[in-house]
Scaffold this motif. Structure first.
Motif, PDB file in Angstrom:
ATOM      1  N   ASP A  94      -1.144 -15.845 -28.819  1.00 24.63           N
ATOM      2  CA  ASP A  94      -1.168 -15.762 -27.357  1.00 24.63           C
ATOM      3  C   ASP A  94       0.253 -15.793 -26.802  1.00 24.63           C
ATOM      4  O   ASP A  94       1.173 -16.359 -27.411  1.00 24.63           O
ATOM      5  N   ILE A  95       0.409 -15.157 -25.642  1.00 24.27           N
ATOM      6  CA  ILE A  95       1.670 -15.168 -24.901  1.00 24.27           C
ATOM      7  C   ILE A  95       1.358 -15.688 -23.506  1.00 24.27           C
ATOM      8  O   ILE A  95       0.654 -15.028 -22.741  1.00 24.27           O
ATOM      9  N   ASN A  96       1.872 -16.860 -23.163  1.00 22.96           N
ATOM     10  CA  ASN A  96       1.583 -17.477 -21.873  1.00 22.96           C
ATOM     11  C   ASN A  96       2.832 -17.510 -20.998  1.00 22.96           C
ATOM     12  O   ASN A  96       3.830 -18.153 -21.342  1.00 22.96           O
ATOM     13  N   GLU A  97       2.772 -16.799 -19.870  1.00 15.82           N
ATOM     14  CA  GLU A  97       3.882 -16.819 -18.922  1.00 15.82           C
ATOM     15  C   GLU A  97       3.638 -17.906 -17.877  1.00 15.82           C
ATOM     16  O   GLU A  97       2.564 -17.971 -17.286  1.00 15.82           O
ATOM     17  N   HIS A  98       4.650 -18.743 -17.642  1.00 10.42           N
ATOM     18  CA  HIS A  98       4.535 -19.833 -16.691  1.00 10.42           C
ATOM     19  C   HIS A  98       5.275 -19.490 -15.397  1.00 10.42           C
ATOM     20  O   HIS A  98       6.169 -18.645 -15.374  1.00 10.42           O
ATOM     21  N   SER A  99       4.927 -20.162 -14.346  1.00 11.34           N
ATOM     22  CA  SER A  99       5.507 -19.875 -13.030  1.00 11.34           C
ATOM     23  C   SER A  99       6.998 -20.186 -12.954  1.00 11.34           C
ATOM     24  O   SER A  99       7.702 -19.649 -12.105  1.00 11.34           O
ATOM     25  N   ASP A 100       7.479 -21.055 -13.848  1.00 11.06           N
ATOM     26  CA  ASP A 100       8.906 -21.400 -13.836  1.00 11.06           C
ATOM     27  C   ASP A 100       9.754 -20.392 -14.599  1.00 11.06           C
ATOM     28  O   ASP A 100      10.970 -20.583 -14.763  1.00 11.06           O
ATOM     29  N   GLY A 101       9.110 -19.297 -15.073  1.00  8.29           N
ATOM     30  CA  GLY A 101       9.864 -18.279 -15.796  1.00  8.29           C
ATOM     31  C   GLY A 101       9.847 -18.451 -17.298  1.00  8.29           C
ATOM     32  O   GLY A 101      10.260 -17.546 -18.034  1.00  8.29           O
ATOM     33  N   LYS A 102       9.361 -19.564 -17.780  1.00  5.00           N
ATOM     34  CA  LYS A 102       9.280 -19.799 -19.221  1.00  5.00           C
ATOM     35  C   LYS A 102       8.055 -19.086 -19.799  1.00  5.00           C
ATOM     36  O   LYS A 102       7.039 -18.926 -19.129  1.00  5.00           O
ATOM     37  N   VAL A 103       8.173 -18.672 -21.059  1.00  4.61           N
ATOM     38  CA  VAL A 103       7.068 -18.053 -21.786  1.00  4.61           C
ATOM     39  C   VAL A 103       6.815 -18.872 -23.038  1.00  4.61           C
ATOM     40  O   VAL A 103       7.753 -19.171 -23.792  1.00  4.61           O
ATOM     41  N   VAL A 104       5.559 -19.232 -23.258  1.00  7.27           N
ATOM     42  CA  VAL A 104       5.185 -19.976 -24.469  1.00  7.27           C
ATOM     43  C   VAL A 104       4.430 -19.042 -25.402  1.00  7.27           C
ATOM     44  O   VAL A 104       3.424 -18.434 -25.018  1.00  7.27           O
ATOM     45  N   ILE A 105       4.937 -18.923 -26.631  1.00  5.70           N
ATOM     46  CA  ILE A 105       4.320 -18.088 -27.652  1.00  5.70           C
ATOM     47  C   ILE A 105       3.553 -18.991 -28.604  1.00  5.70           C
ATOM     48  O   ILE A 105       4.147 -19.854 -29.263  1.00  5.70           O
ATOM     49  N   LYS A 106       2.247 -18.817 -28.659  1.00  7.32           N
ATOM     50  CA  LYS A 106       1.427 -19.612 -29.576  1.00  7.32           C
ATOM     51  C   LYS A 106       1.270 -18.847 -30.883  1.00  7.32           C
ATOM     52  O   LYS A 106       0.892 -17.670 -30.886  1.00  7.32           O
ATOM     53  N   THR A 107       1.546 -19.509 -32.000  1.00  6.61           N
ATOM     54  CA  THR A 107       1.460 -18.863 -33.314  1.00  6.61           C
ATOM     55  C   THR A 107       0.709 -19.743 -34.296  1.00  6.61           C
ATOM     56  O   THR A 107       0.405 -20.907 -34.006  1.00  6.61           O
ATOM     57  N   SER A 108       0.482 -19.193 -35.469  1.00  7.63           N
ATOM     58  CA  SER A 108      -0.239 -19.922 -36.526  1.00  7.63           C
ATOM     59  C   SER A 108       0.572 -21.065 -37.121  1.00  7.63           C
ATOM     60  O   SER A 108       0.019 -21.900 -37.847  1.00  7.63           O
ATOM     61  N   VAL A 109       1.866 -21.124 -36.834  1.00  3.98           N
ATOM     62  CA  VAL A 109       2.699 -22.204 -37.386  1.00  3.98           C
ATOM     63  C   VAL A 109       3.295 -23.094 -36.294  1.00  3.98           C
ATOM     64  O   VAL A 109       4.125 -23.957 -36.585  1.00  3.98           O
ATOM     65  N   GLY A 110       2.880 -22.882 -35.051  1.00  5.74           N
ATOM     66  CA  GLY A 110       3.403 -23.701 -33.963  1.00  5.74           C
ATOM     67  C   GLY A 110       3.709 -22.874 -32.737  1.00  5.74           C
ATOM     68  O   GLY A 110       3.512 -21.656 -32.719  1.00  5.74           O
ATOM     69  N   ASP A 111       4.190 -23.560 -31.696  1.00  7.17           N
ATOM     70  CA  ASP A 111       4.499 -22.892 -30.440  1.00  7.17           C
ATOM     71  C   ASP A 111       6.003 -22.784 -30.247  1.00  7.17           C
ATOM     72  O   ASP A 111       6.768 -23.663 -30.682  1.00  7.17           O
ATOM     73  N   TYR A 112       6.403 -21.698 -29.567  1.00  7.46           N
ATOM     74  CA  TYR A 112       7.819 -21.469 -29.267  1.00  7.46           C
ATOM     75  C   TYR A 112       7.933 -21.079 -27.808  1.00  7.46           C
ATOM     76  O   TYR A 112       7.031 -20.451 -27.250  1.00  7.46           O
ATOM     77  N   SER A 113       9.058 -21.420 -27.181  1.00  9.53           N
ATOM     78  CA  SER A 113       9.253 -21.053 -25.787  1.00  9.53           C
ATOM     79  C   SER A 113      10.550 -20.284 -25.608  1.00  9.53           C
ATOM     80  O   SER A 113      11.484 -20.399 -26.411  1.00  9.53           O
ATOM     81  N   THR A 114      10.591 -19.505 -24.532  1.00 13.10           N
ATOM     82  CA  THR A 114      11.759 -18.679 -24.238  1.00 13.10           C
ATOM     83  C   THR A 114      11.694 -18.241 -22.778  1.00 13.10           C
ATOM     84  O   THR A 114      10.683 -18.468 -22.098  1.00 13.10           O
ATOM     85  N   VAL A 115      12.759 -17.581 -22.330  1.00 13.15           N
ATOM     86  CA  VAL A 115      12.735 -16.984 -20.995  1.00 13.15           C
ATOM     87  C   VAL A 115      12.656 -15.467 -21.084  1.00 13.15           C
ATOM     88  O   VAL A 115      12.487 -14.790 -20.073  1.00 13.15           O
ATOM     89  N   GLN A 116      12.764 -14.920 -22.315  1.00 16.55           N
ATOM     90  CA  GLN A 116      12.696 -13.468 -22.468  1.00 16.55           C
ATOM     91  C   GLN A 116      12.031 -13.091 -23.787  1.00 16.55           C
ATOM     92  O   GLN A 116      12.520 -13.432 -24.855  1.00 16.55           O
ATOM     93  N   VAL A 117      10.912 -12.385 -23.671  1.00 16.44           N
ATOM     94  CA  VAL A 117      10.177 -11.894 -24.836  1.00 16.44           C
ATOM     95  C   VAL A 117      10.341 -10.373 -24.934  1.00 16.44           C
ATOM     96  O   VAL A 117      10.254  -9.669 -23.923  1.00 16.44           O
ATOM     97  N   PHE A 118      10.558  -9.898 -26.146  1.00 19.24           N
ATOM     98  CA  PHE A 118      10.517  -8.460 -26.436  1.00 19.24           C
ATOM     99  C   PHE A 118       9.328  -8.248 -27.363  1.00 19.24           C
ATOM    100  O   PHE A 118       9.332  -8.688 -28.514  1.00 19.24           O
ATOM    101  N   ASN A 119       8.313  -7.584 -26.848  1.00 21.07           N
ATOM    102  CA  ASN A 119       7.021  -7.528 -27.528  1.00 21.07           C
ATOM    103  C   ASN A 119       6.731  -6.121 -28.050  1.00 21.07           C
ATOM    104  O   ASN A 119       6.699  -5.159 -27.272  1.00 21.07           O
ATOM    105  N   SER A 120       6.486  -5.992 -29.355  1.00 17.48           N
ATOM    106  CA  SER A 120       6.148  -4.682 -29.930  1.00 17.48           C
ATOM    107  C   SER A 120       4.672  -4.583 -30.307  1.00 17.48           C
ATOM    108  O   SER A 120       4.281  -3.667 -31.017  1.00 17.48           O
ATOM    109  N   TRP A 121       3.863  -5.535 -29.846  1.00 22.43           N
ATOM    110  CA  TRP A 121       2.412  -5.428 -30.033  1.00 22.43           C
ATOM    111  C   TRP A 121       1.901  -4.168 -29.347  1.00 22.43           C
ATOM    112  O   TRP A 121       2.169  -3.945 -28.169  1.00 22.43           O
ATOM    113  N   PHE A 122       1.118  -3.376 -30.055  1.00 25.24           N
ATOM    114  CA  PHE A 122       0.539  -2.183 -29.444  1.00 25.24           C
ATOM    115  C   PHE A 122      -0.972  -2.214 -29.580  1.00 25.24           C
ATOM    116  O   PHE A 122      -1.505  -2.570 -30.635  1.00 25.24           O
TER     117      PHE A 122
END
Length: 391
Positions: free
Chosen positions: A118-146
């Motif tokens: 999952d890719i969750n965008e928050h109102s404060d501009g942060k994005v939380v990426i949920k993965t099988s090994v844990g969660d990661y956060s960032t302010v900029q995602v480059f996504n190649s999912w098609f």
């Protein structure tokens, strides 16, 4: 939860090129970058081909190149010298290995094998990426999912696919011509579609033989494979061979506006960003160019929502796709007219979107202009009346 400046989802061509481009550029040396992919990228799961003049940036990865191509139509068949271009092939596994090694030399880049859920965008501009090994956060995602689901559910423009199955074969007898790649062979039965064979010979006994269609619907695997068997027998008089590997794929051919899925924090790249050439499905070379443009644009500090732009080549592709969607069987006639009346070097230049406007006109006058005129009229009518669909 670990935080990064940039997170790149997908370690395909676009993801690896972008990660490498950011890693070697001093402007991003202080940026922490995470690359995520569910696969360890150790398998040869695809091949890429490009035409190119002289020495190119990926030459050390070239598995095989050809100075001559063969085009086969119903009424026109010819071997064509493409100098100063070469047609070059890169194996996926060689590309992955090379770029993963390069990424290992950048202290600010991490590669994690994980499935993104999952890719969750928050109102404060942060994005939380949920993965099988844990969660990661960032302010900029480059996504190649098609996903084809996105473009089919909101299809303002026609959607075709370049779909194929290919066999890497080894014959007992020498049957292939190593110095010549079969670029398109439309001599096979079209069955109301645009269908052709594609052959990349590596030696007199080894080649990639691929059955390819430009159409809206996929076939059963059996139909692709039976076509390859028939072609091996009819074209090469060969029935004694082994299948070393198989490849299968589907590339979107559409002028769909992929940028509508971008946001301030999530930007789509590669095929998911519309970087596949709509009229041909070729992606690799376009991805290389777009990656350079994207990195240069990031340095400006401008919003990525303004990165996407349309040019005249987008409209050319749109007209062709409209024709193929309505009358798919016209494909072989259009390509046959192009290769019969125009030099392959000019065709390559046009497909690379490097031609001048007068060269564009010269190229487009090669096929019968009537279908293109009708396509243009339909588009103009649609634009004036604001119809939802125009094809």
């Amino acid at each position: 939860m670990t935080e990064y400046d940039f997170i790149i989802i997908g370690a395909g061509a676009a993801g690896l090129m972008l990660a490498d481009g950011l890693g070697k550029d001093p402007a991003f040396r202080n940026k922490s970058i995470l690359l995520l992919d569910k696969d360890d990228k150790s398998r040869n799961d695809r091949t890429w081909c490009i035409w190119e003049k002289g020495i190119g940036p990926f030459d050390q990865l070239i598995h095989k190149e050809w100075k001559q191509i063969y085009f086969g139509g119903k009424k026109f068949k010819k071997s064509l010298n493409i100098a100063p271009y070469s047609y070059k092939m890169i194996r996926g596994v060689d590309f992955y290995s090379h770029f993963k090694d390069r990424l290992g030399s950048y202290s600010n880049i991490s590669f994690v094998q994980a499935t993104v859920s999952d890719i969750n965008e928050h109102s404060d501009g942060k994005v939380v990426i949920k993965t099988s090994v844990g969660d990661y956060s960032t302010v900029q995602v480059f996504n190649s999912w098609f996903s084809y689901g996105n473009i089919r559910s909101n299809a303002k423009y026609p959607v075709l696919q370049q779909h194929f199955i290919g066999w890497f074969v080894k014959s007992e007898e020498p049957v292939f011509t190593p110095g010549q790649a079969t670029f398109m062979d439309f001599s096979i039965e079209q069955k109301g579609n645009t269908r052709f064979m594609y052959v990349l010979p590596f030696s007199e006994k080894e080649a990639l033989v691929e059955y390819t269609l430009f159409s809206s619907q996929l076939l059963e695997d059996k139909e692709y494979e039976e076509a390859i068997q028939d072609y091996m027998l009819s074209e090469f008089n060969c029935s004694d061979y082994r299948i070393l590997e198989k490849e299968k794929g589907s590339i979107p051919m559409t002028c769909y506006d992929f940028s509508q899925h971008n946001s301030k924090s999530v930007f789509h790249i590669g095929t998911a960003g519309g970087w596949s050439k709509p009229s041909t499905g070729y992606t690799f070379n376009n991805t290389s160019k777009k990656t350079e443009e994207l990195i240069a644009y990031l340095k400006t500090g401008n919003s990525l929502e303004k990165f996407h732009k349309k040019d005249r080549f987008w409209y050319y592709d749109l007209l062709l796709l409209n024709i193929l969607y309505r009358d798919n069987e016209l494909g072989h006639r259009i390509f046959e007219s192009l290769f019969k009346h125009r030099k392959p070097q000019l065709i390559f230049k046009f497909l690379d979107e490097e031609t001048k406007w007068y060269e564009d006109i010269y190229i487009m006058m090669a096929p019968n202009p009537i279908p293109f005129i009708k396509s243009l009229v339909r588009h103009l009518y649609w634009a004036i009346t604001a119809k939802k669909k125009w094809w």
